[in-house]
Design an enzyme around this catalytic site. Structure first.
Site, PDB file in Angstrom:
ATOM      1  N   HIS A   1      30.093  50.081   2.649  1.00 52.68           N
ATOM      2  CA  HIS A   1      31.281  49.750   3.457  1.00 52.68           C
ATOM      3  C   HIS A   1      31.658  50.931   4.367  1.00 52.68           C
ATOM      4  O   HIS A   1      31.956  50.747   5.542  1.00 52.68           O
ATOM      5  CB  HIS A   1      32.492  49.457   2.554  1.00 52.68           C
ATOM      6  CG  HIS A   1      32.358  48.260   1.674  1.00 52.68           C
ATOM      7  ND1 HIS A   1      32.515  48.321   0.308  1.00 52.68           N
ATOM      8  CD2 HIS A   1      32.104  46.961   1.952  1.00 52.68           C
ATOM      9  CE1 HIS A   1      32.376  47.108  -0.206  1.00 52.68           C
ATOM     10  NE2 HIS A   1      32.124  46.265   0.772  1.00 52.68           N
TER      11      HIS A   1
ATOM     12  N   LYS B   1      41.922  37.206  -8.141  1.00 54.78           N
ATOM     13  CA  LYS B   1      41.739  36.606  -9.468  1.00 54.78           C
ATOM     14  C   LYS B   1      40.520  37.123 -10.221  1.00 54.78           C
ATOM     15  O   LYS B   1      40.592  37.488 -11.364  1.00 54.78           O
ATOM     16  CB  LYS B   1      41.656  35.082  -9.330  1.00 54.78           C
ATOM     17  CG  LYS B   1      43.016  34.429  -9.563  1.00 54.78           C
ATOM     18  CD  LYS B   1      42.915  32.923  -9.502  1.00 54.78           C
ATOM     19  CE  LYS B   1      43.643  32.435  -8.254  1.00 54.78           C
ATOM     20  NZ  LYS B   1      43.155  31.162  -7.751  1.00 54.78           N
TER      21      LYS B   1
ATOM     22  N   ARG C   1      23.368  42.752   5.091  1.00 53.44           N
ATOM     23  CA  ARG C   1      22.324  43.410   4.296  1.00 53.44           C
ATOM     24  C   ARG C   1      21.062  42.559   4.328  1.00 53.44           C
ATOM     25  O   ARG C   1      20.782  41.924   5.318  1.00 53.44           O
ATOM     26  CB  ARG C   1      22.818  43.604   2.861  1.00 53.44           C
ATOM     27  CG  ARG C   1      23.820  44.714   2.730  1.00 53.44           C
ATOM     28  CD  ARG C   1      24.619  44.588   1.470  1.00 53.44           C
ATOM     29  NE  ARG C   1      25.423  43.378   1.520  1.00 53.44           N
ATOM     30  CZ  ARG C   1      26.350  43.055   0.636  1.00 53.44           C
ATOM     31  NH1 ARG C   1      26.571  43.839  -0.377  1.00 53.44           N
ATOM     32  NH2 ARG C   1      27.045  41.940   0.768  1.00 53.44           N
TER      33      ARG C   1
ATOM     34  N   SER D   1      29.235  45.831  -4.112  1.00 51.42           N
ATOM     35  CA  SER D   1      30.274  46.159  -5.091  1.00 51.42           C
ATOM     36  C   SER D   1      29.890  45.620  -6.472  1.00 51.42           C
ATOM     37  O   SER D   1      30.138  46.267  -7.494  1.00 51.42           O
ATOM     38  CB  SER D   1      31.616  45.555  -4.667  1.00 51.42           C
ATOM     39  OG  SER D   1      31.999  46.046  -3.417  1.00 51.42           O
TER      40      SER D   1
END
Ligand code: ADP
Length: 165
Positions: free
Chosen positions: A19, A43, A92, A130
């Site tokens: 990022h 969530k 990516r 991530s």
């Protein structure tokens, strides 16, 4: 001349060197980048929206050309509300393409004046996400080469990983 503003949206759960690379390179093209953390991704996330904002701020420093914000609802509405016309996304490996293509087309249908621009990942970060960072950290692996120190520490607090710095 008008200031060229790009909105860089995502979950950033957590922010990685992939990022940060897109943000750094985006600043070569745009006057201002608004990093927009999606609130509806809360969530299923590891870090709360507030934690993610604080991590991003710490990782990007005090650059007046970077704004960190959150958004809810339709991204294109948020982009227009911020006086921007560009959505910046990173691409990516091929796996990103189909999803990004669908979303970009839908956003274009919703608001044709908003353009999505893609920036190719830099080679070292082509497979960095991530999710993989969270998986490695949860298994006590080192994430030193993947995320900035603030995230290493936050992951260490969550999982008691080996990276103590
Ligand atoms: P989302 O859940 O919206 O995909 P992410 O936080 O996973 O949010 O990613 C935000 C943006 O950053 C996306 O455009 C994604 O493709 C891009 N991105 C994530 N990791 C990398 C990377 N390693 N290299 C380039 N772009 C990346």
């Amino acid at each position: 001349m008008n200031k060229q503003i790009a909105v860089y949206p995502g979950s950033f759960d957590p922010i990685t060197f992939g990022h940060l690379d897109i943000i750094e390179r985006g600043l070569e093209v745009f006057d201002q980048i608004i990093i927009a953390v999606a609130r509806n991704s809360e969530k299923k996330s590891l870090f709360t929206t507030e934690e993610r904002i604080s991590h991003i701020k710490e990782a990007t420093g005090n650059n007046p050309r970077i704004i960190v914000d959150t958004f809810e609802g339709l991204l294109v509405d948020y982009v227009v509300s911020r006086g921007a016309r560009v959505i910046l996304r990173g691409l990516r490996a091929v796996s990103d393409f189909e999803y990004e293509f669908q979303v970009a087309q839908m956003n274009h249908n919703l608001k044709s004046e908003v353009e999505t621009l893609f920036m190719m990942t830099s080679v070292p970060y082509g497979y960095l996400s991530s999710s993989i960072v969270k998986e490695v950290a949860s298994l006590q692996g080192s994430v030193e080469s993947l995320v900035p120190p603030v995230i290493r520490k936050a992951l260490n607090d969550k999982f008691g990983a080996k990276d103590k710095s």
